[in-house]
Design a protein around this motif. Structure first.
Motif, mmCIF file in Angstrom:
data_model
loop_
_atom_site.group_PDB
_atom_site.id
_atom_site.type_symbol
_atom_site.label_atom_id
_atom_site.label_comp_id
_atom_site.label_asym_id
_atom_site.label_seq_id
_atom_site.Cartn_x
_atom_site.Cartn_y
_atom_site.Cartn_z
ATOM 1 N N GLN A 6 -2.819 9.920 -15.459
ATOM 2 C CA GLN A 6 -2.730 9.449 -14.074
ATOM 3 C C GLN A 6 -3.351 10.440 -13.096
ATOM 4 O O GLN A 6 -3.659 10.079 -11.961
ATOM 5 C CB GLN A 6 -1.265 9.228 -13.682
ATOM 6 N N LYS A 10 -8.689 12.423 -9.995
ATOM 7 C CA LYS A 10 -8.173 12.035 -8.683
ATOM 8 C C LYS A 10 -8.194 13.225 -7.729
ATOM 9 O O LYS A 10 -8.060 14.375 -8.141
ATOM 10 C CB LYS A 10 -6.748 11.480 -8.798
ATOM 11 N N SER A 53 -0.638 8.477 -5.848
ATOM 12 C CA SER A 53 -0.857 7.337 -4.971
ATOM 13 C C SER A 53 -2.291 6.830 -5.113
ATOM 14 O O SER A 53 -3.239 7.542 -4.766
ATOM 15 C CB SER A 53 -0.594 7.730 -3.511
ATOM 16 N N ASP A 54 -2.470 5.638 -5.624
ATOM 17 C CA ASP A 54 -3.790 5.018 -5.791
ATOM 18 C C ASP A 54 -4.811 6.016 -6.330
ATOM 19 O O ASP A 54 -4.739 6.418 -7.467
ATOM 20 C CB ASP A 54 -4.264 4.395 -4.472
ATOM 21 N N ASN A 55 -5.763 6.425 -5.464
ATOM 22 C CA ASN A 55 -6.831 7.308 -5.907
ATOM 23 C C ASN A 55 -6.646 8.761 -5.483
ATOM 24 O O ASN A 55 -7.565 9.572 -5.618
ATOM 25 C CB ASN A 55 -8.177 6.807 -5.366
#
Length: 219
Positions: A6, A10, A53-55
């Motif tokens: 994850q 990022k 969070s998202d990207n």
């Protein structure tokens, strides 16, 4: 719980001032404490709390620190006797980046106390098997049974394993250099800082029980 997959690729952002800290390329870990640090290639950050969070990744109170051993997906796992145990499939952490476990691509798990050294490879003790559940014969309640405990009761090793210690294949170390002096049982220097590992020095390290130290300091 946060997974390494994850975090990769990022953007890491400081929550306090929205400052960009770079793109996460891996996770550094101190095997002794089980603390993980976000790595962006050039820097390493100790983070109080991380939010995915998202990207983007939002870091609370990030402090730049030194890089320890680097954990990354696909990195090879070996046990302390040199047996290949597969590649890293996933690394799991808490939101404060406290290490939980490594999952191998063979379905085995390695927790804090089982990681011995992290470098070009990851050295670990025997794996913690997946815990399975079974229904007891008396009722429908579930009872957890450790596969490792079960296997230890059912597997009988040949006699030669009891009388002779066996080493795995550490030949991948040959040709690499060490970043410190490596000594034998008698305090004699087997390898000097910056010296290349040869087949003979590898044999001496095996006899002196210095394989883990050699792996940790081979570059």
């Amino acid at each position: 719980m946060i997974k390494l997959s994850q975090l990769l690729e990022k953007q890491l952002i400081d929550k306090k001032d929205n400052r960009a800290l770079g793109t996460v390329t891996g996770v550094s870990i101190d095997p002794k404490t089980g603390k993980c640090f976000a790595v962006n290639g050039d820097s390493c950050f100790d983070i109080e709390k991380l939010t995915v969070s998202d990207n983007i990744l939002i870091a609370e109170n990030p402090q730049e620190t030194h890089v320890c051993g680097l954990l990354n997906l696909e990195k090879k796992l070996y046990d302390v006797n040199g047996k290949f145990l597969g590649n890293i499939n996933e690394v799991e952490m808490r939101n404060n980046l406290k290490f939980l476990r490594i999952e191998s691509d063979r379905g085995e798990y390695y927790t804090k106390g089982r990681i011995k050294a992290v470098g070009d490879i990851v050295l670990v003790n025997l794996p913690k098997k997946v815990i399975r559940k079974k229904v007891t014969s008396n009722d429908n309640s579930l009872q957890e049974t450790s596969c490792q405990e079960k296997n230890s009761q059912s597997i009988k090793f040949p006699n030669e394993y009891k009388i002779k210690r066996r080493y795995g294949d550490f030949s991948f170390l040959i040709g690499k250099t060490v970043d410190k002096n490596i000594t034998n049982f008698y305090g004699e220097t087997m390898l000097k800082n910056g010296e290349r590992i040869t087949a003979d020095s590898l044999r001496q390290a095996k006899l002196s029980g210095k394989l883990i130290e050699l792996c940790l300091h081979a570059k």
